[in-house]
Motif scaffolding. Structure first.
Motif: not given
Length: 161
Positions: A72-74, A84-88, A115-116, A126-127
């Protein structure tokens, strides 16, 4: 006799203590689990006109030894939406996080934090997107200013609705 034995034990304990403090640090290498490392953690979009959308792609690499999964990204505000890239992401491979910042209703200096949340050994990372939103009628620069005052190459797209 007791004093001699006590002195011998004290010296032995002191020797072990000194040895533990001077031991060489362990070599730093890839983490046993997944690890996320960003090419950049902050993107300065410079000055933009109010009402558009700033889009930036944050690239990351899995520098660990196990697959990395971004769960998730908050975001710090509803004006910012992530993709974002969903695959592992396998060890040594890369992924991306695309941040879209809608400047409608915003004015002045902005700092939008993402928040990654992932399975990385170090926990959340974080970015952020930073820059200034000016009135729509004001002239906006698409290239962020550097500390020398020169313009740096822009890495953003402006979408105006």
């Amino acid at each position: 006799m007791k004093k001699t034995l006590l002195l011998a034990l004290s010296l032995t304990a002191a020797a072990y203590s000194a040895q533990a403090q001077t031991a060489a640090p362990a070599a730093v290498g890839p983490v046993a689990g997944p690890a996320i490392t960003f090419e950049e953690s902050k993107f300065d979009f410079g000055s933009v006109a109010q009402g558009g959308t700033v889009t930036h792609v944050f690239k990351f690499k899995n520098t660990g030894k196990a697959p990395l999964i971004v769960n998730n990204i908050g975001v710090s505000c509803g004006c910012t939406t992530p993709e974002w890239t969903k695959a592992p992401v396998a060890p040594g491979k890369t992924g991306t996080i695309t941040a879209h910042f809608n400047t409608t209703g915003k004015f002045g200096m902005q700092n939008k934090v993402l928040t990654v949340e992932s399975n990385a050994s170090a926990g959340a990372a974080t970015v952020s997107l930073v820059g200034e939103v000016k009135e729509a009628s004001a002239t906006a620069s698409t290239a962020p200013a550097t500390s020398t005052g020169a313009a740096a190459p822009a890495k953003m797209k402006m979408k105006v609705k």
